[in-house]
Design an enzyme around this catalytic site. Sequence first.
Site, PDB file in Angstrom:
ATOM      1  N   ARG A 131       4.919  17.645  -3.704  1.00 22.68           N
ATOM      2  CA  ARG A 131       3.595  17.932  -4.269  1.00 22.68           C
ATOM      3  C   ARG A 131       3.458  19.446  -4.365  1.00 22.68           C
ATOM      4  O   ARG A 131       3.608  20.149  -3.385  1.00 22.68           O
ATOM      5  CB  ARG A 131       2.505  17.362  -3.360  1.00 22.68           C
ATOM      6  CG  ARG A 131       2.540  15.857  -3.342  1.00 22.68           C
ATOM      7  CD  ARG A 131       1.899  15.299  -2.106  1.00 22.68           C
ATOM      8  NE  ARG A 131       0.449  15.290  -2.192  1.00 22.68           N
ATOM      9  CZ  ARG A 131      -0.281  14.254  -1.798  1.00 22.68           C
ATOM     10  NH1 ARG A 131       0.292  13.185  -1.315  1.00 22.68           N
ATOM     11  NH2 ARG A 131      -1.587  14.303  -1.871  1.00 22.68           N
ATOM     12  N   ASP A 191       0.861  -1.156   0.000  1.00 23.26           N
ATOM     13  CA  ASP A 191       0.000   0.000   0.000  1.00 23.26           C
ATOM     14  C   ASP A 191       0.912   1.224   0.000  1.00 23.26           C
ATOM     15  O   ASP A 191       2.097   1.115   0.280  1.00 23.26           O
ATOM     16  CB  ASP A 191      -0.848  -0.059   1.275  1.00 23.26           C
ATOM     17  CG  ASP A 191      -1.715   1.155   1.408  1.00 23.26           C
ATOM     18  OD1 ASP A 191      -2.256   1.591   0.394  1.00 23.26           O
ATOM     19  OD2 ASP A 191      -1.833   1.652   2.537  1.00 23.26           O
ATOM     20  N   LYS A 192       0.396   2.374  -0.337  1.00 22.15           N
ATOM     21  CA  LYS A 192       1.263   3.545  -0.319  1.00 22.15           C
ATOM     22  C   LYS A 192       1.071   4.359   0.960  1.00 22.15           C
ATOM     23  O   LYS A 192       1.968   4.451   1.792  1.00 22.15           O
ATOM     24  CB  LYS A 192       0.980   4.434  -1.535  1.00 22.15           C
ATOM     25  CG  LYS A 192       1.964   5.585  -1.654  1.00 22.15           C
ATOM     26  CD  LYS A 192       1.571   6.553  -2.724  1.00 22.15           C
ATOM     27  CE  LYS A 192       0.445   7.460  -2.297  1.00 22.15           C
ATOM     28  NZ  LYS A 192       0.793   8.403  -1.245  1.00 22.15           N
ATOM     29  N   THR A 193      -0.141   4.916   1.099  1.00 22.95           N
ATOM     30  CA  THR A 193      -0.356   5.844   2.196  1.00 22.95           C
ATOM     31  C   THR A 193      -0.259   5.123   3.535  1.00 22.95           C
ATOM     32  O   THR A 193      -0.921   4.119   3.752  1.00 22.95           O
ATOM     33  CB  THR A 193      -1.740   6.481   2.069  1.00 22.95           C
ATOM     34  OG1 THR A 193      -1.911   6.852   0.712  1.00 22.95           O
ATOM     35  CG2 THR A 193      -1.862   7.682   2.955  1.00 22.95           C
ATOM     36  N   ARG A 214      -5.278   4.209  -8.190  1.00 21.61           N
ATOM     37  CA  ARG A 214      -6.739   4.272  -8.138  1.00 21.61           C
ATOM     38  C   ARG A 214      -7.342   2.879  -8.020  1.00 21.61           C
ATOM     39  O   ARG A 214      -8.269   2.520  -8.727  1.00 21.61           O
ATOM     40  CB  ARG A 214      -7.275   4.971  -9.399  1.00 21.61           C
ATOM     41  CG  ARG A 214      -7.081   6.457  -9.364  1.00 21.61           C
ATOM     42  CD  ARG A 214      -8.377   7.152  -9.048  1.00 21.61           C
ATOM     43  NE  ARG A 214      -8.172   8.557  -8.781  1.00 21.61           N
ATOM     44  CZ  ARG A 214      -8.126   9.072  -7.545  1.00 21.61           C
ATOM     45  NH1 ARG A 214      -8.264   8.304  -6.501  1.00 21.61           N
ATOM     46  NH2 ARG A 214      -7.960  10.347  -7.367  1.00 21.61           N
ATOM     47  N   ASP A 253      -1.642  -0.688   5.831  1.00 18.85           N
ATOM     48  CA  ASP A 253      -1.978  -0.215   7.170  1.00 18.85           C
ATOM     49  C   ASP A 253      -3.465   0.039   7.351  1.00 18.85           C
ATOM     50  O   ASP A 253      -3.929   0.168   8.469  1.00 18.85           O
ATOM     51  CB  ASP A 253      -1.220   1.068   7.480  1.00 18.85           C
ATOM     52  CG  ASP A 253      -1.760   2.238   6.690  1.00 18.85           C
ATOM     53  OD1 ASP A 253      -2.074   2.031   5.503  1.00 18.85           O
ATOM     54  OD2 ASP A 253      -1.877   3.335   7.247  1.00 18.85           O
ATOM     55  N   ASP A 272      -4.424   6.077  -4.507  1.00 17.91           N
ATOM     56  CA  ASP A 272      -4.086   7.437  -4.879  1.00 17.91           C
ATOM     57  C   ASP A 272      -4.089   7.635  -6.386  1.00 17.91           C
ATOM     58  O   ASP A 272      -4.128   6.703  -7.152  1.00 17.91           O
ATOM     59  CB  ASP A 272      -2.696   7.764  -4.341  1.00 17.91           C
ATOM     60  CG  ASP A 272      -2.778   8.771  -3.240  1.00 17.91           C
ATOM     61  OD1 ASP A 272      -3.574   9.715  -3.390  1.00 17.91           O
ATOM     62  OD2 ASP A 272      -2.063   8.595  -2.239  1.00 17.91           O
ATOM     63  N   ASN A 281      -8.614  -0.625   3.913  1.00 12.71           N
ATOM     64  CA  ASN A 281      -8.703  -0.919   2.482  1.00 12.71           C
ATOM     65  C   ASN A 281      -7.648  -1.938   2.041  1.00 12.71           C
ATOM     66  O   ASN A 281      -7.700  -2.430   0.928  1.00 12.71           O
ATOM     67  CB  ASN A 281      -8.586   0.369   1.662  1.00 12.71           C
ATOM     68  CG  ASN A 281      -7.373   1.175   2.063  1.00 12.71           C
ATOM     69  OD1 ASN A 281      -6.755   0.888   3.088  1.00 12.71           O
ATOM     70  ND2 ASN A 281      -7.016   2.153   1.270  1.00 12.71           N
ATOM     71  N   ASP A 282      -6.720  -2.226   2.914  1.00 15.83           N
ATOM     72  CA  ASP A 282      -5.708  -3.226   2.570  1.00 15.83           C
ATOM     73  C   ASP A 282      -6.059  -4.606   3.105  1.00 15.83           C
ATOM     74  O   ASP A 282      -5.357  -5.569   2.824  1.00 15.83           O
ATOM     75  CB  ASP A 282      -4.353  -2.817   3.151  1.00 15.83           C
ATOM     76  CG  ASP A 282      -3.961  -1.424   2.729  1.00 15.83           C
ATOM     77  OD1 ASP A 282      -4.142  -1.115   1.551  1.00 15.83           O
ATOM     78  OD2 ASP A 282      -3.509  -0.648   3.588  1.00 15.83           O
TER      79      ASP A 282
END
EC number: 7.6.2.1
Lengths: 1174, 366
Positions: free
Chosen positions: A599, A397-399, A793, A819, A681, A822-823
């Site tokens: 960003r 996962d990223k975030t 996405r 974390d 994301d 959604n994972d």
Amino acid sequence: MPLSGFKFGKKKLKEEERYLQANNRDFNLEFEYANNSIKTSKYNFFTFLPLNLFEQFQRIANAYFLFLLILQLIPQVSSLSWFTTVVPLVLVLAVSGVKDAIDDFNRHKSDNHVNNRPVQVLINGRLKDDKWMNIQVGDIIKLENNNFVTADLLLLSSSEPHSLTYIETAELDGETNLKVKQALTVTAELGENLQKLTDFNGEVKCEAPNNKLDKFTGTLTLRGEKFALDNEKMLLRGCTIRNTEWCFGLVIYAGPDTKLMQNCGKTTFKRTSIDRLMNVLVLVIFAFLALMCFILAIGNGIWEHDKGYYFQVYLPWAVGVNSAAYSGFLMFWSYVIILNTVVPISLYVSVEIIRLGNSFYIDWDRKMYYPLNDTPAQARTTTLNEELGQIKYIFSDKTGTLTQNIMAFNKCSINGKSYGDVYDMAGQRTEITEHTEKVDFSYNRLADPKFVFYDHSLVEAVKLDDAATHGFFRLLSLCHTVMPEEKKEGNLVYQAQSPDEGALVTAARNFGFVFRARTPETITVVEMGETKVYELLAILDFNNVRKRMSVIVRSPEGDLTLYCKGADTIVYELLDSSCGSLKEETMEHLNEFAGEGLRTLVVAYKNLQEDYFQEWHKRHHEASTALDGREEKLSELYEEIEKDLMLLGATAIEDKLQDGVPQTIETLTKAHIKIWVLTGDKQETAVNIGYSCNMLHDDMEDVFIIEGNTSEEVLDELRTARKKMNPDSFLDSDDIIKFENPSTKSRILPEEQANGVYGLVINGHSLAYALEGNLELELVRTACLCKVVICCRVTPLQKAQVVELVKKYKKAVTLAIGDGANDVSMIKTAHIGVGISGQEGMQAVLSSDFSFAQFRYLQRLLLVHGRWSYIRMCKFLRYFFYKNFAFTLVHFWYGFFSGFSAQTVYDQWFITLYNLVYTSLPVLGMSLFDQDVDDRWSMQFPHLYEPGQQNLYFNKIEFVKCVLHGIYSSLILFFIPYGAMYDTVRSDGKAIADYQSFALMAQTCLLIVVSVQIGLDTAYWTAVNQFFIWGSLSVYFAIIFTMYSDGMYLIFTASFPFIGTARNTLSQPNVWLVIFLSIILCVLPVVGGRFLKSQLMPTISDKVLRKIRAAKKQPPPPLPKTRLRRTSTRRSGYAFSHQHGFGALIMSGRNMRPKLPFTTTGMFSPNSEKNKHK
Amino acid sequence: MAVNYNAKEEADGHPSGVGASGGAGKSRKPDNTAFKQQRLPAWQPILTAGTVLPAFFIIGLIFIPIGIGIFVTSNNIREYEIDYTGTDSSSPCNKCLNVSWNSTPPCTCTINFTLNQPFETNVFMYYGLSNFYQNHRRYVKSRDDSQLNGDNSSLLHPSKECEPYSTSENKPIAPCGAIANSMFNDTLELFRIDNETRIPITLNKKGIAWWTDKNVKFRNPSGNTNNLTALFQGTTKPVNWPKPVYMLDSEADNNGFINEDFIVWMRTAALPTFRKLYRLIERKNNLQPTLQAGKYSLDITYNYPVHSFDGRKRMILSTISWMGGKNPFLGIAYITVGSICFFLGVVLLVIHHKYGNRNTSADIPN
């Protein structure tokens, strides 16, 4: 709470619709709704024994031993005493039973912990403290700030205006931003008036419990009136109340019916590939056993026919046996009993113990302990350890996993000047380290102490009253939808909808433009110590199409200004032509920022004419009250006014990576682990992170981007990519045809090699097409050629699908790390699920197999713990099968010399104790302590990880090798004593070729040989290993001398017939010569073979070991240095992570408190002056 | 072997002190013990040329002399063996070939033989049986150790393991079981023929069983009397035996269950070819060898039928060395293994020199 193995309550009738009445327990009880207690435990005190035994006998191995036990009770067949099977079986059952009991006890404990949490419930007009488990459907309960929501509640009223209630749903869906719930007006009136609440008798009719988190429909009937209920009024179990002093709720679903519980589903039981291999091997061994027994049974038939028949003068056939064939048939079963030790009963138990031990090491590892939130690593599943040493694919996962989800205002460009870099004396840009001097914001009492900035020139620019700089920060302090909270004076807390925005407003705050308070009409800003109240005229809110937001404010001086911030691509189009050169300079800076993975946002302003604005404002008002086409009309109006903007500058926000992420990814890549990032994301953000954490880099051959909108486009893009990476892969296209043929069982794709290093980025909608039917094969083949794959996405379901896809077509072990909730799906799908822990009670952690606080610990988990576990498990299995084959096959050879009569070679006690006592501890010691190289070297040479991925240390070939080795040893162990004892006598002329002496000799040889063998296999000799090996041998000799002693014989005559054998035999020199010869013959070939192999075909570990030995003579290598940040020419995107702004809510004032404290006290108020002088 | 005790220094990656913020007692920071951090000091032996090659040579060098020693010792043992089964029609015992248990009068035969070399030391006289499966599972367990240990209740109620030899004529058999029932009952007598006169050679029948068997494992039933006949009251003899167990010998300390011939028989052999100690011939004086070279004759009372199952019976005279009876296997095995080790050592040395240094570790990326 452990949600695994959760069983939903016994429902006799499937609930169709839920009907309940508030404050009416008697009425609600009629429906027998589940109450709020949860039960994840399996047994209680009384049901433990029968249930647990029943479960244990469902395991094939245990059932097999039960079957053996029954066989042994048949006198014609019984070739061994009953205790040879009973003792091990009881021991095995006991060990597993104790483990189950401890597990269940822990489940009871955590159930109790959750069930006994306190909550205030309204009973008979009074608030009463009660436990969670006593809450029932229809109760009204009171929750306070930071409380966990007890059950699924209908929000009735709260302390906040308009009965808003803020909740955090991190545990439920992984999103950390706050969400707002609002009660019905009719219930909001109840407030905290206990009398009114008690009298409240609304009836709720709603859907039956289900697992849809974002949907709820129902009606509330109050005083004959009906009100619609939806998800906006529900507080779900698992959420946490935030920023709300108190709220009241009506329990709708409780305990197992809550959406959280309905969602946790049943945990799939994960097994490792070694487990599966072991099951296959056990079947092979069964077949082998049957074959041996068959051969011996045939032998017995022939023997009884040729010899036994005539030998009946001395040994009549057993009662009922009237033919050689029947005798052979019986002997088949007798040999099944004798040779059963090739399927070692203690195998499974030992494997469990080893895994448990290795799991404890993970729990105990200080290098995976995160001191900041006191979180040690945790092995939540204790049965998957060795698979950690075989990972080929990581899905991350990223975030929150790769990134911290913390946005830091890092750099900015104001009026063509870039700020944020630190230069040394010589004017060279330097790396920011811990020692770099931070900007001191202490002059600003309202500054956020956590804010860190290093470039002093920006503060100086602010202090010098540079107009552009002031304008820049003024914009940042005005143009946003942040809500301030100031409970204590000067202690400002911002509630931002997205962390980006929070970071910008905090930056402005520290540089002296403190956003202090807001009302629907005003924004209070303390500008350089001076309190100013701006009139807020409009918020032109953010959305995904506009990618910008603006505010229109009137300054205290009366100037009308529009402030705008947004994505560079969008805002640049709207700029006034007069800022041409500034545009170019700023663009240069933007490129630079983006190249560093920051960003970026562009900020601009525009002064408005009063009359034009009034006219626009009128139209705006009309549009916002229009009934149809409101959205379109509004956006037209926005576009009309947001043009000819004056560029102020740009901001750069760092999406902070977790510590050590780039290094970890580099190490893991070196270990040939492929990393796929699956993120919800946007593409730009994901690609950016890909660059900043070193997954993608500029020296890659190419990074393919798949963003087709139809399945043909996606197919085309995938094919093109693959053609470029590996033009040959189309030559073997027959492979694909073969795979498309469903009858082919093997669906494993072969490994393909790309001609370079490639990356692949797939968009969410393309992924949806790619995951469909015939495209998935294309996707796997293309994606697996790439070193790095980034999917953007992605929905939680798609995450699981991607993992499933790789599991399906690749013979590879996958690991998913994440974390958030959604994972959860991918964590559960992957072979190994890793949860990032730290935030209390996260769902990802609950469904994970391993958890720790930081992504960087992954390399230690895999390269050190995983590798060791894998090596240990493989060594254990190889040795275990070897020792049991060597042990058992001696009986087979003896069969040829004992008339195939199922006579054992060894004493029955030796058979009973061999696996349990004599050989268990040394091998356990090895499999708990062994390490070929220590942790530092494991990390230093990630290549050492590869044998695990290729499954080199234990596979079918290795198994065959063990079996052959075992057969060889058993031949030596039988025929050396045979040759030496044949027709011979002791040194005093008495018997030594008797059965008992022979048995003793063979078993002593065997035990010493397997002990030497374990010594040879042990690479890491700790004191414990020494103790176990020598201890086991001593115990053996102690036991035989005890069991064969006069005393034991006189007490238990029938059980210990070997009296005196030890004394009479082991005193003979030729017996020791035999033992010595057997050891040498068994061990030397192994030593020679291993030495030859390391000379002729050294494996990667051999080479590394050699290198390490060379290196050990020199001082230890310096720790790997942190790399300088890469600079690249990557172009970045803009990022607001939310979908819609809070603008409407702010303008309506619904979320405002009635009174606003401290609004007028500025930073340099007399009060603070006094403080300053103290 | 490469000895390296790695006392690894504490290399904790975390800044210390941060974790202790929660108070020493509350922190969940794992303990810093060598065991929990897997840093136990250890010795890591590695198979290197420096350890493996010398091992092969040393083993070779040790084994060959041992082997030669054993081989010579074994060869120095005097052994003389006569197969008296009588399958050959020229054999004097051929007439007894089809003898059965209890045949009266017993069949006797005499075999003459010549010892070409004298037997200097004590001589042991064995009977050997071949193709006799004393190690058959049902045979091995067909006994009652409690009964043989003098347990009175087992005496009258033999274990079920003894079936079908546990009772006879409704009386319990003592000793019960197939082993006891099939006890070897040929009588062998040895004579030296000196000028046509047969001089009997004294055969010692005591001291042929293990001390533990004679004194611990086997015991006569106990009772008020020393009279074995009374003690065995209520039991019957094994089916094949001509006389009951209390009449095996005239001497009280060699009668009943503690008769040494019986004890020797009851110690079942591991292999279908075996020899059991029958009699001892002690050296009388130091001047004369125990058995001079010359002519001898063996008188056999042939009671024990083995022909039906192709069994063979032998009489063996043997001297003994420090390592037991004659058995060339061990010596040859040691010499062979030693030589192979030495040879392999040479082969490995060559291989090591040719290939060992070829594989440098340069191809490992750092």
